[in-house]
Design an enzyme around this catalytic site. Structure first.
Site, short mmCIF file in Angstrom:
data_model
loop_
_atom_site.label_atom_id
_atom_site.label_comp_id
_atom_site.label_asym_id
_atom_site.label_seq_id
_atom_site.Cartn_x
_atom_site.Cartn_y
_atom_site.Cartn_z
N HIS A 22 36.75 -15.24 66.79
CA HIS A 22 37.94 -14.41 66.90
C HIS A 22 37.54 -12.96 67.14
CE1 HIS A 22 41.44 -12.28 64.76
NE2 HIS A 22 41.80 -12.56 66.00
N ARG A 109 36.69 2.84 85.01
CA ARG A 109 35.56 2.06 85.56
C ARG A 109 34.34 2.03 84.65
NH1 ARG A 109 31.81 3.99 90.46
NH2 ARG A 109 30.41 2.21 90.52
N TYR A 131 38.09 -5.16 92.55
CA TYR A 131 38.68 -5.05 91.21
C TYR A 131 39.08 -6.40 90.64
CZ TYR A 131 38.57 -0.10 92.26
OH TYR A 131 38.14 1.16 92.57
#
Length: 143
Positions: A22, A109, A131
């Site tokens: 998790h 970025r 992207y």
């Protein structure tokens, strides 16, 4: 082969998804991403689109319902408000496939590169669209 398991999920990728806990993060990245130099664990998915790999991962991995967002994409350099076609497709896939749909949060970025370096694993796809990168935060499997 296994019944009910998407064949895109290789043995290495299935092991990684099962081993993640998790809050761990997995990156699905495009063919241009510097995955080999960033990854702690690297899985190659050459020839597959990032959207197809995302679909396969979401078929077995829950997104974290406690993270907002539970998915992140790289901002377009020079136009951070832009939504590239690959990211629009990712959002569609999350909305239709994820157990807990989440909006995709944009990340600058170089901050995205840092998050990818910290990720549990990176899956490098053959995605050619610019992207075509996404980070997913693993949730819990409910009893």
């Amino acid at each position: 082969m296994l019944i009910g398991i998407d064949p895109v999920l290789s043995p290495d990728l299935l092991r990684i998804l099962r081993a993640m806990g998790h809050g761990d993060v997995i990156a699905v990245v495009d063919a241009n991403f510097p995955a080999d130099s960033c990854a702690k664990r690297l899985v190659r998915a050459d020839g597959l689109s990032a959207t197809r790999v995302l679909q396969a991962i979401l078929s077995v991995m829950p997104l974290d319902h406690m993270s907002d967002p539970a998915a992140f994409s790289m901002e377009v350099v020079g136009d951070p408000a832009a939504i590239p076609p690959a990211v629009a497709d990712f959002q569609e896939m999350i909305d239709s496939t994820a157990d807990t749909p989440s909006r995709i949060g944009p990340v600058e970025r170089f901050a995205f590169y840092e998050k990818a370096r910290d990720a549990y694993a990176i899956v490098q796809t053959g995605e050619r669209r610019l992207y075509g990168n996404i980070l997913l935060v693993k949730g819990v499997v409910q009893p």
